[in-house]
Write a protein that holds these residues in place. Structure first.
Motif, short mmCIF file in Angstrom:
data_model
loop_
_atom_site.label_atom_id
_atom_site.label_comp_id
_atom_site.label_asym_id
_atom_site.label_seq_id
_atom_site.Cartn_x
_atom_site.Cartn_y
_atom_site.Cartn_z
N GLU A 64 8.81 -8.04 10.18
CA GLU A 64 7.56 -8.65 10.63
C GLU A 64 6.35 -7.86 10.12
OE1 GLU A 64 5.38 -9.03 14.87
OE2 GLU A 64 7.44 -9.79 14.81
N ARG A 65 6.43 -6.55 10.20
CA ARG A 65 5.32 -5.71 9.74
C ARG A 65 5.14 -5.81 8.23
NH1 ARG A 65 3.97 -1.61 13.83
NH2 ARG A 65 4.16 -2.87 15.72
N ASP A 67 5.96 -8.38 6.35
CA ASP A 67 5.41 -9.70 6.07
C ASP A 67 3.91 -9.70 6.33
OD1 ASP A 67 7.89 -10.65 5.38
OD2 ASP A 67 8.24 -11.68 7.30
N SER A 68 3.49 -9.04 7.40
CA SER A 68 2.07 -8.95 7.72
C SER A 68 1.33 -8.18 6.65
CB SER A 68 1.89 -8.27 9.08
OG SER A 68 0.54 -8.10 9.37
N THR A 70 2.24 -7.86 3.53
CA THR A 70 2.21 -8.71 2.34
C THR A 70 1.06 -9.71 2.43
OG1 THR A 70 4.59 -8.49 2.04
CG2 THR A 70 3.54 -10.37 0.98
N ASP A 71 0.86 -10.30 3.61
CA ASP A 71 -0.25 -11.25 3.81
C ASP A 71 -1.59 -10.57 3.59
OD1 ASP A 71 1.62 -13.17 4.41
OD2 ASP A 71 1.34 -13.01 6.60
N VAL A 72 -1.75 -9.34 4.08
CA VAL A 72 -3.00 -8.61 3.90
C VAL A 72 -3.23 -8.33 2.42
CG1 VAL A 72 -4.16 -6.41 4.36
CG2 VAL A 72 -2.99 -7.60 6.20
N LEU A 74 -2.06 -10.01 -0.15
CA LEU A 74 -2.40 -11.28 -0.81
C LEU A 74 -3.83 -11.69 -0.54
CD1 LEU A 74 0.87 -13.34 -0.24
CD2 LEU A 74 0.03 -12.39 -2.38
N ALA A 75 -4.34 -11.42 0.65
CA ALA A 75 -5.73 -11.75 1.00
C ALA A 75 -6.72 -10.89 0.23
CB ALA A 75 -5.93 -11.61 2.49
N GLU A 77 -6.20 -9.81 -2.86
CA GLU A 77 -6.16 -10.10 -4.29
C GLU A 77 -7.40 -10.87 -4.71
OE1 GLU A 77 -2.57 -12.19 -5.19
OE2 GLU A 77 -1.42 -10.36 -5.39
#
Length: 78
Positions: A64-65, A67-68, A70-72, A74-75, A77
């Motif tokens: 979960e951490r 994935d979080s 990874t989202d940060v 990607l944001a 980029e």
């Protein structure tokens, strides 16, 4: 999995919990020797189930951490 080892203090505390449970819930006086024997049995026969569940829980939290994170990333980029 290696045997679960407890310090003397931990073992005493766990045996005391077993004795209290047997006394309150089963109205049975569990002696020190029998309590230690029961604790050893539970640890040997069931300890790996609890250990593995702890590993699965830790893995889920880490996933979960990550994935979080990874989202940060990607944001961020451009």
């Amino acid at each position: 999995m290696p045997d679960i080892k407890f310090s003397v203090a931990q073992k005493d505390q766990l045996v005391e919990k077993l004795q209290r449970y047997f006394s309150h819930e089963l109205d049975f006086d569990l002696g020190q020797f029998d309590g230690e024997f029961l604790l050893d049995f539970i640890s040997k026969e069931m300890g790996s189930v609890y250990y593995n569940q702890g590993l699965y829980d830790a893995q889920a939290v880490l996933t979960e951490r990550l994935d979080s994170l990874t989202d940060v990333i990607l944001a961020l980029e451009q």
